[in-house]
Design an enzyme around this catalytic site. Structure first.
Site, PDB file in Angstrom:
ATOM      1  N   ASP A   1     -11.338  -0.565  28.520  1.00  0.00           N
ATOM      2  CA  ASP A   1     -10.836  -0.088  27.229  1.00  0.00           C
ATOM      3  C   ASP A   1      -9.310   0.082  27.316  1.00  0.00           C
ATOM      4  O   ASP A   1      -8.807   0.747  28.232  1.00  0.00           O
ATOM      5  CB  ASP A   1     -11.517   1.265  26.933  1.00  0.00           C
ATOM      6  CG  ASP A   1     -11.300   1.733  25.510  1.00  0.00           C
ATOM      7  OD1 ASP A   1     -11.087   0.883  24.631  1.00  0.00           O
ATOM      8  OD2 ASP A   1     -11.380   2.960  25.286  1.00  0.00           O
TER       9      ASP A   1
ATOM     10  N   ASP B   1      -4.444  -4.451  25.420  1.00  0.00           N
ATOM     11  CA  ASP B   1      -3.894  -3.822  24.226  1.00  0.00           C
ATOM     12  C   ASP B   1      -2.376  -4.017  24.215  1.00  0.00           C
ATOM     13  O   ASP B   1      -1.623  -3.211  24.762  1.00  0.00           O
ATOM     14  CB  ASP B   1      -4.257  -2.327  24.218  1.00  0.00           C
ATOM     15  CG  ASP B   1      -3.725  -1.626  22.974  1.00  0.00           C
ATOM     16  OD1 ASP B   1      -3.018  -2.282  22.177  1.00  0.00           O
ATOM     17  OD2 ASP B   1      -4.012  -0.436  22.798  1.00  0.00           O
TER      18      ASP B   1
ATOM     19  N   HIS C   1      -7.550   7.480  17.000  1.00  0.00           N
ATOM     20  CA  HIS C   1      -8.191   8.055  18.191  1.00  0.00           C
ATOM     21  C   HIS C   1      -8.213   9.588  18.124  1.00  0.00           C
ATOM     22  O   HIS C   1      -7.323  10.199  17.532  1.00  0.00           O
ATOM     23  CB  HIS C   1      -7.439   7.620  19.445  1.00  0.00           C
ATOM     24  CG  HIS C   1      -7.598   6.152  19.748  1.00  0.00           C
ATOM     25  ND1 HIS C   1      -6.563   5.259  19.689  1.00  0.00           N
ATOM     26  CD2 HIS C   1      -8.691   5.435  20.093  1.00  0.00           C
ATOM     27  CE1 HIS C   1      -6.999   4.045  20.001  1.00  0.00           C
ATOM     28  NE2 HIS C   1      -8.296   4.117  20.240  1.00  0.00           N
ATOM     29  N   GLY C   2      -9.233  10.181  18.740  1.00  0.00           N
ATOM     30  CA  GLY C   2      -9.293  11.632  18.858  1.00  0.00           C
ATOM     31  C   GLY C   2     -10.159  12.288  17.800  1.00  0.00           C
ATOM     32  O   GLY C   2     -10.832  11.611  17.010  1.00  0.00           O
TER      33      GLY C   2
ATOM     34  N   HIS D   1     -11.734   0.511  16.643  1.00  0.00           N
ATOM     35  CA  HIS D   1     -11.458   1.637  17.551  1.00  0.00           C
ATOM     36  C   HIS D   1     -11.397   2.925  16.727  1.00  0.00           C
ATOM     37  O   HIS D   1     -11.380   2.889  15.494  1.00  0.00           O
ATOM     38  CB  HIS D   1     -10.105   1.431  18.248  1.00  0.00           C
ATOM     39  CG  HIS D   1     -10.161   0.468  19.379  1.00  0.00           C
ATOM     40  ND1 HIS D   1      -9.963   0.849  20.675  1.00  0.00           N
ATOM     41  CD2 HIS D   1     -10.421  -0.861  19.397  1.00  0.00           C
ATOM     42  CE1 HIS D   1     -10.084  -0.215  21.456  1.00  0.00           C
ATOM     43  NE2 HIS D   1     -10.357  -1.268  20.708  1.00  0.00           N
ATOM     44  N   GLY D   2     -11.324   4.049  17.430  1.00  0.00           N
ATOM     45  CA  GLY D   2     -11.137   5.328  16.745  1.00  0.00           C
ATOM     46  C   GLY D   2     -12.225   5.606  15.733  1.00  0.00           C
ATOM     47  O   GLY D   2     -11.976   6.134  14.652  1.00  0.00           O
TER      48      GLY D   2
ATOM     49  N   ASN E   1     -16.131   1.535  18.604  1.00  0.00           N
ATOM     50  CA  ASN E   1     -15.779   2.349  19.778  1.00  0.00           C
ATOM     51  C   ASN E   1     -15.968   3.835  19.519  1.00  0.00           C
ATOM     52  O   ASN E   1     -15.429   4.376  18.541  1.00  0.00           O
ATOM     53  CB  ASN E   1     -14.303   2.126  20.123  1.00  0.00           C
ATOM     54  CG  ASN E   1     -14.059   0.816  20.819  1.00  0.00           C
ATOM     55  OD1 ASN E   1     -14.909  -0.070  20.823  1.00  0.00           O
ATOM     56  ND2 ASN E   1     -12.899   0.677  21.414  1.00  0.00           N
TER      57      ASN E   1
ATOM     58  N   ASP F   1     -15.831   7.585  21.551  1.00  0.00           N
ATOM     59  CA  ASP F   1     -15.569   8.422  22.721  1.00  0.00           C
ATOM     60  C   ASP F   1     -15.548   9.899  22.314  1.00  0.00           C
ATOM     61  O   ASP F   1     -16.272  10.725  22.874  1.00  0.00           O
ATOM     62  CB  ASP F   1     -14.234   8.022  23.365  1.00  0.00           C
ATOM     63  CG  ASP F   1     -14.011   8.752  24.682  1.00  0.00           C
ATOM     64  OD1 ASP F   1     -14.904   9.508  25.112  1.00  0.00           O
ATOM     65  OD2 ASP F   1     -12.939   8.583  25.293  1.00  0.00           O
TER      66      ASP F   1
HETATM   67  P1  13P Z   1     -12.649   7.912  19.113  1.00  0.00           P
HETATM   68  O1  13P Z   1     -11.562   8.798  19.637  1.00  0.00           O
HETATM   69  O2  13P Z   1     -12.702   7.938  17.618  1.00  0.00           O
HETATM   70  O3  13P Z   1     -13.966   8.189  19.729  1.00  0.00           O
HETATM   71  O4  13P Z   1     -12.260   6.401  19.510  1.00  0.00           O
HETATM   72  C1  13P Z   1     -12.548   5.908  20.791  1.00  0.00           C
HETATM   73  C2  13P Z   1     -11.908   4.589  21.053  1.00  0.00           C
HETATM   74  O5  13P Z   1     -11.387   3.915  20.187  1.00  0.00           O
HETATM   75  C3  13P Z   1     -11.923   4.122  22.438  1.00  0.00           C
HETATM   76  O6  13P Z   1     -11.205   2.943  22.592  1.00  0.00           O
HETATM   77  O1  G3H Z   2      -9.206   5.209  23.077  1.00  0.00           O
HETATM   78  C1  G3H Z   2      -9.210   5.833  24.132  1.00  0.00           C
HETATM   79  C2  G3H Z   2     -10.462   6.405  24.695  1.00  0.00           C
HETATM   80  O2  G3H Z   2     -10.958   7.454  23.917  1.00  0.00           O
HETATM   81  C3  G3H Z   2     -10.247   6.770  26.122  1.00  0.00           C
HETATM   82  O3  G3H Z   2      -9.549   7.952  26.253  1.00  0.00           O
HETATM   83  O4  G3H Z   2      -7.684   7.393  27.822  1.00  0.00           O
HETATM   84  O5  G3H Z   2      -8.461   9.778  27.473  1.00  0.00           O
HETATM   85  O6  G3H Z   2      -9.914   8.149  28.721  1.00  0.00           O
HETATM   86  P1  G3H Z   2      -8.859   8.345  27.660  1.00  0.00           P
HETATM   87 ZN    ZN Z   3      -9.487   2.787  21.303  1.00  0.00          ZN
END
Ligand code: 13P
Ligand code: G3H
Ligand code: ZN
Length: 311
Positions: free
Chosen positions: A82, A104, A180-181, A213-214, A256, A258
């Site tokens: 990732d 990326d 993200h986040g 993503h995100g 994606n 996380d």
């Molecule tokens: P989230 O923070 O929305 O879960 O996105 C995760 C992501 O894009 C990892 O690449």
């Molecule tokens: O997009 C990023 C993922 O959520 C991974 O997060 O770099 O904190 O492991 P990280």
């Molecule tokens: Zn991402």
């Protein structure tokens, strides 16, 4: 079944109008929670590893955990890097057994992004590994990804054809308003995704897998549990699930997730300690986190991704 390339998964997902979940993994309990859910629902799966995860848990531990999950479940699993930042990390993951990598280059100029992405594609394709590229910039802060809202920018549909043609990438991550986040929108702001941009991109790239993503929805139930047990995530807001479902039915083949996993794990652990402050055996408090991750992934597979029964 050995670890697999995402290419066949994407082809089926595109045709079947569903998406594959790409879940970030950092430790044993996260791998177990995700893979047990996918196995019960017979869902194809992408487990992805960030640079931060490799720093935290080390490449070999994560690789062996994923191989163990594949043996335990018999599921087709893609192991994906990732947000690879440069050629070296992509090479290291390709040499170390990953079946897919993301380069990326979105922070670079269009030309430099193409040059870097093409370098990775050439190395990866010679070894049968798939590559995801990115055009456009998502906002948000993670360990190794940090883009302010002012620096974020939507993908320009007029650039996607040339990017894909000149780089040879197998999938493309785009920016249409996700970030993200766990704080994706300001309090009071109405969540909004630019489906018009996605449609334009799809016209320029017919039958080509798009990546979102995100895409955590910041599941309110878990935020509520965290806040009720000493946490402070009052302003956490994610992407509404109906929007994600709409994306999954379109050219978006990889979604994606996380932050939602982090929330599930944290909710389980906080709730456990609130009820059992005397516990100090990690198995006692990690198991509820793992259970919430499993419940969450089942929910995503059936209600958001639509990939149950597709493995
Ligand atoms: P989230 O923070 O929305 O879960 O996105 C995760 C992501 O894009 C990892 O690449
Ligand atoms: O997009 C990023 C993922 O959520 C991974 O997060 O770099 O904190 O492991 P990280
Ligand atoms: Zn991402």
């Amino acid at each position: 079944m050995p670890l697999v390339s995402p290419k066949e998964m994407f082809k089926k997902a595109y045709e079947g109008k569903y998406a594959i979940g790409a879940f970030n993994v950092n430790n044993l309990e996260i791998v177990q929670g995700i893979t047990e859910a996918a196995a019960e629902l017979k869902a194809p799966l992408i487990l992805q590893v960030s640079a931060g995860a490799r720093k935290y848990a080390k490449h070999t531990y994560l690789m062996k955990l994923i191989e163990a999950a594949e043996i335990e479940t018999g599921l087709p699993i893609t192991v994906h890097l990732d947000h690879g930042d440069d050629f070296e990390i992509c090479k290291s993951c390709i040499d170390g057994g990953f079946t897919s990598v993301m380069i990326d280059g979105s922070k670079h100029s269009f030309e430099d992004n193409i040059k870097l992405t093409k370098q990775v594609v050439d190395y990866a394709h010679e070894r049968g590994v798939a590559v995801e590229g990115e055009l456009g910039k998502l906002a948000g802060i993670e360990d190794d990804v940090n883009v302010s809202a002012e620096d974020a920018s939507f993908t320009r549909p007029e650039e996607v054809e040339e990017f894909v043609e000149r780089t040879g990438v197998d999938s493309l991550a785009i920016a249409i308003g996700t970030s993200h986040g766990a704080f994706k929108f300001k309090p009071g702001q109405k969540p909004h995704l630019r489906f018009d941009i996605l449609e334009e991109i799809t016209k320029k790239l017919p039958n080509f897998p798009i990546v979102l993503h995100g895409a955590s929805s910041v599941v309110p139930e878990y935020v509520k549990i965290i806040n009720a047990n000493g946490g402070q995530l009052d302003d956490a807001i994610g992407i509404p699930e109906d929007m994600l479902r709409e994306a999954a039915r379109s050219a978006v083949c990889k979604i994606n997730i996380d932050s939602d996993l982090r929330l599930g794990m944290t909710a389980g652990i906080r709730e456990h300690f609130a009820k059992n402050p005397e516990h100090f055996d990690p198995r006692q408090y990690l198991a509820p986190g793992r259970d919430y991750i499993k419940e969450l992934v089942k929910h995503k597979i059936t209600k958001v991704l639509g990939c149950d029964g597709k493995a």
